[in-house]
Design a protein around this motif. Sequence first.
Motif, PDB file in Angstrom:
ATOM      1  N   PRO A  22      41.797  39.385  38.121  1.00 45.42           N
ATOM      2  CA  PRO A  22      41.206  38.168  37.974  1.00 45.42           C
ATOM      3  C   PRO A  22      41.837  37.353  38.917  1.00 45.42           C
ATOM      4  O   PRO A  22      43.245  36.992  38.995  1.00 45.42           O
ATOM      5  CB  PRO A  22      41.588  37.911  36.503  1.00 45.42           C
ATOM      6  CG  PRO A  22      42.822  38.831  36.071  1.00 45.42           C
ATOM      7  CD  PRO A  22      42.841  39.938  37.073  1.00 45.42           C
ATOM      8  N   ALA A  24      41.341  33.061  39.689  1.00 45.63           N
ATOM      9  CA  ALA A  24      40.454  31.913  39.697  1.00 45.63           C
ATOM     10  C   ALA A  24      40.105  31.214  41.017  1.00 45.63           C
ATOM     11  O   ALA A  24      40.829  30.991  41.918  1.00 45.63           O
ATOM     12  CB  ALA A  24      41.415  30.945  38.902  1.00 45.63           C
ATOM     13  N   GLN A  76      37.762  37.591  31.539  1.00 45.06           N
ATOM     14  CA  GLN A  76      38.912  37.405  31.161  1.00 45.06           C
ATOM     15  C   GLN A  76      38.777  35.742  30.343  1.00 45.06           C
ATOM     16  O   GLN A  76      38.106  34.919  30.923  1.00 45.06           O
ATOM     17  CB  GLN A  76      39.877  37.212  32.288  1.00 45.06           C
ATOM     18  CG  GLN A  76      41.353  36.872  31.636  1.00 45.06           C
ATOM     19  CD  GLN A  76      42.314  36.728  32.771  1.00 45.06           C
ATOM     20  OE1 GLN A  76      42.326  35.740  33.531  1.00 45.06           O
ATOM     21  NE2 GLN A  76      43.428  37.350  32.908  1.00 45.06           N
ATOM     22  N   LYS A 145      46.869  40.330  29.475  1.00 47.01           N
ATOM     23  CA  LYS A 145      47.594  40.169  30.884  1.00 47.01           C
ATOM     24  C   LYS A 145      48.907  39.280  30.438  1.00 47.01           C
ATOM     25  O   LYS A 145      48.770  38.201  29.863  1.00 47.01           O
ATOM     26  CB  LYS A 145      46.530  39.395  31.719  1.00 47.01           C
ATOM     27  CG  LYS A 145      47.494  38.937  33.097  1.00 47.01           C
ATOM     28  CD  LYS A 145      47.009  39.840  34.307  1.00 47.01           C
ATOM     29  CE  LYS A 145      47.696  39.530  35.618  1.00 47.01           C
ATOM     30  NZ  LYS A 145      46.705  38.639  36.256  1.00 47.01           N
ATOM     31  N   SER A 212      50.742  44.632  38.199  1.00 42.19           N
ATOM     32  CA  SER A 212      50.281  43.619  39.074  1.00 42.19           C
ATOM     33  C   SER A 212      51.557  42.655  39.533  1.00 42.19           C
ATOM     34  O   SER A 212      52.362  42.718  38.891  1.00 42.19           O
ATOM     35  CB  SER A 212      49.529  42.534  38.224  1.00 42.19           C
ATOM     36  OG  SER A 212      49.230  41.411  39.033  1.00 42.19           O
ATOM     37  N   ASP A 214      52.649  41.690  43.832  1.00 41.96           N
ATOM     38  CA  ASP A 214      52.584  42.302  45.073  1.00 41.96           C
ATOM     39  C   ASP A 214      52.031  43.269  45.663  1.00 41.96           C
ATOM     40  O   ASP A 214      52.452  44.171  46.507  1.00 41.96           O
ATOM     41  CB  ASP A 214      54.186  42.495  45.629  1.00 41.96           C
ATOM     42  CG  ASP A 214      55.295  41.201  45.071  1.00 41.96           C
ATOM     43  OD1 ASP A 214      54.330  40.041  45.462  1.00 41.96           O
ATOM     44  OD2 ASP A 214      56.369  41.222  44.746  1.00 41.96           O
ATOM     45  N   VAL A 215      50.766  43.683  45.183  1.00 42.07           N
ATOM     46  CA  VAL A 215      49.998  44.706  45.768  1.00 42.07           C
ATOM     47  C   VAL A 215      49.213  43.981  46.920  1.00 42.07           C
ATOM     48  O   VAL A 215      47.797  43.790  46.798  1.00 42.07           O
ATOM     49  CB  VAL A 215      48.728  45.270  44.555  1.00 42.07           C
ATOM     50  CG1 VAL A 215      48.207  46.436  45.133  1.00 42.07           C
ATOM     51  CG2 VAL A 215      49.733  45.725  43.421  1.00 42.07           C
ATOM     52  N   ARG A 237      46.311  38.827  45.660  1.00 43.22           N
ATOM     53  CA  ARG A 237      46.152  38.053  46.835  1.00 43.22           C
ATOM     54  C   ARG A 237      45.718  38.781  48.341  1.00 43.22           C
ATOM     55  O   ARG A 237      45.067  38.455  49.004  1.00 43.22           O
ATOM     56  CB  ARG A 237      47.320  37.448  47.032  1.00 43.22           C
ATOM     57  CG  ARG A 237      47.443  36.086  46.326  1.00 43.22           C
ATOM     58  CD  ARG A 237      49.025  35.634  46.262  1.00 43.22           C
ATOM     59  NE  ARG A 237      50.103  36.558  45.900  1.00 43.22           N
ATOM     60  CZ  ARG A 237      51.410  36.381  45.653  1.00 43.22           C
ATOM     61  NH1 ARG A 237      51.609  35.127  46.327  1.00 43.22           N
ATOM     62  NH2 ARG A 237      52.017  37.380  45.197  1.00 43.22           N
TER      63      ARG A 237
HETATM   64  C1  LIG Z   1      44.524  32.084  43.372  1.00 46.26           C
HETATM   65  C2  LIG Z   1      44.848  32.629  42.189  1.00 46.26           C
HETATM   66  C3  LIG Z   1      44.127  32.716  41.205  1.00 46.26           C
HETATM   67  C4  LIG Z   1      44.516  33.491  40.152  1.00 46.26           C
HETATM   68  N1  LIG Z   1      43.451  33.420  39.013  1.00 46.26           N
HETATM   69  C5  LIG Z   1      43.984  34.453  38.107  1.00 46.26           C
HETATM   70  C6  LIG Z   1      43.282  34.357  36.801  1.00 46.26           C
HETATM   71  O1  LIG Z   1      42.215  33.574  36.698  1.00 46.26           O
HETATM   72  N2  LIG Z   1      43.683  35.066  35.710  1.00 46.26           N
HETATM   73  C7  LIG Z   1      44.835  36.046  35.727  1.00 46.26           C
HETATM   74  O2  LIG Z   1      45.028  36.494  34.804  1.00 46.26           O
HETATM   75  N3  LIG Z   1      45.691  35.995  36.976  1.00 46.26           N
HETATM   76  C8  LIG Z   1      45.216  35.054  38.071  1.00 46.26           C
HETATM   77  N4  LIG Z   1      45.990  35.373  38.942  1.00 46.26           N
HETATM   78  C9  LIG Z   1      47.147  36.188  39.191  1.00 46.26           C
HETATM   79  C10 LIG Z   1      46.781  37.600  39.874  1.00 46.26           C
HETATM   80  O3  LIG Z   1      45.873  38.164  39.002  1.00 46.26           O
HETATM   81  C11 LIG Z   1      47.942  38.492  40.155  1.00 46.26           C
HETATM   82  O4  LIG Z   1      48.491  38.854  38.687  1.00 46.26           O
HETATM   83  C12 LIG Z   1      49.016  37.810  40.797  1.00 46.26           C
HETATM   84  O5  LIG Z   1      48.460  37.084  42.004  1.00 46.26           O
HETATM   85  C13 LIG Z   1      50.029  38.631  41.273  1.00 46.26           C
HETATM   86  O6  LIG Z   1      49.502  39.896  41.960  1.00 46.26           O
HETATM   87  P1  LIG Z   1      49.860  39.532  43.951  1.00 46.26           P
HETATM   88  O7  LIG Z   1      51.273  39.520  43.946  1.00 46.26           O
HETATM   89  O8  LIG Z   1      49.168  41.103  44.388  1.00 46.26           O
HETATM   90  O9  LIG Z   1      48.921  38.541  44.354  1.00 46.26           O
HETATM   91  C14 LIG Z   1      45.852  34.484  40.228  1.00 46.26           C
HETATM   92  C15 LIG Z   1      46.353  34.467  41.391  1.00 46.26           C
HETATM   93  C16 LIG Z   1      46.056  33.677  42.394  1.00 46.26           C
HETATM   94  C17 LIG Z   1      46.778  33.660  43.697  1.00 46.26           C
END
Ligand SMILES: Cc1cc2nc3c(=O)[nH]c(=O)nc-3n(C[C@H](O)[C@H](O)[C@H](O)COP(=O)(O)O)c2cc1C
Length: 332
Positions: A22, A24, A76, A145, A212, A214-215, A237
Amino acid sequence: MTELKPFRIGPIEIDFPVALAPLAGYSDHAFRSICRQQGAAYCTTEMVLDRCATVRRGQQAILLSRGPDEHPLAVQIIGTEAATMAGAARFLAGEGFDVIDLNFACPVNKALRRRRGGYLMQEPAQVVAIVEAVANAVDIPVTLKVRQRFADDDSEDAFWRIARGAKKAGAAGIIVHGRSVEQKYRGSADWNFIGRVKAEFSGTNDWTVMGSGDVLTARAALAMLVETGVDAVCAARGAIGNPWLFRQARDLAAGRPPHVPDLTEQRRMILQHMDLAVDLYGPDKAPRIMRKFGIKYARMHPTPKAVRMAFVAVRTPADWQAVLDRYYGESV
Ligand SMILES: Cc1cc2nc3c(=O)[nH]c(=O)nc-3n(C[C@H](O)[C@H](O)[C@H](O)COP(=O)(O)O)c2cc1C
């Protein structure tokens, strides 16, 4: 070659264990369509506030918009009170979403001030009460989550109370973001912790553990799967500006070199993304939404700085087309 297994969430079988997280402001119908086309078998909407879940107009309608064949898709929900969350879940299950995912991870200050998202990592009993109310309200799988802890120096006690309590309360699985709430998105995610969570529940088939944090690449997706043993991982990301990540992960898993899109293919994708955004938001709003994607798409271009600046200046879909004509070659 890394043999990857399909995974399940409750009764739902998902053919490939690299999912779209997810996001946002990003994981809308347009972006999910593109990721699915590139091999993301499971996606989640961005978070929806529980008391707005039944609103079917304006921004809210856009947020909940999805394709007729878009399955399996999780929606979500974020909120504080069990009864309101359960009401929202019941409504959304009736709308045809496949899974309800509950957000106890959001670190944004506004959410914390309103006792939502990551704030609730400090109130494990309330989290479990919400999960129980939601699981009792719907007959589709419920996941949650969660982050590793609230403050950097907190113990993991709240996490384990939440995880064990949620399982007992009827959740089908948990998505673990290996950072503290306080940490937001800084530093690195603790994959060792994610592995410990999977190991703790390894004897149970009816409880899905997803990782979840750093993927950021297809290689990282496979590395997390192998290192932690989780049932599936979520790309967040790393997928923004690289929806090919899912295809690349499938390539790597099958022992093929990961697909690298040339400029022509990038052009096609970036145009298609704008078309889908225009369908969703209309031509006036879509460019604003797409600019932040453009910045990320630019990273793959040989002259990323110039392309990034050009995307940032886009005001209309025609401007978008002009950036593509200039930097990605004229259409044939
Ligand atoms: C811009 C942005 C928006 C996000 N929106 C949500 C969200 O709506 N719900 C949620 O559970 N996590 C949200 N996350 C968290 C991501 O789902 C993820 O858990 C987090 O970025 C770690 O993964 P990554 O390090 O691979 O980016 C968001 C992260 C970012 C960067």
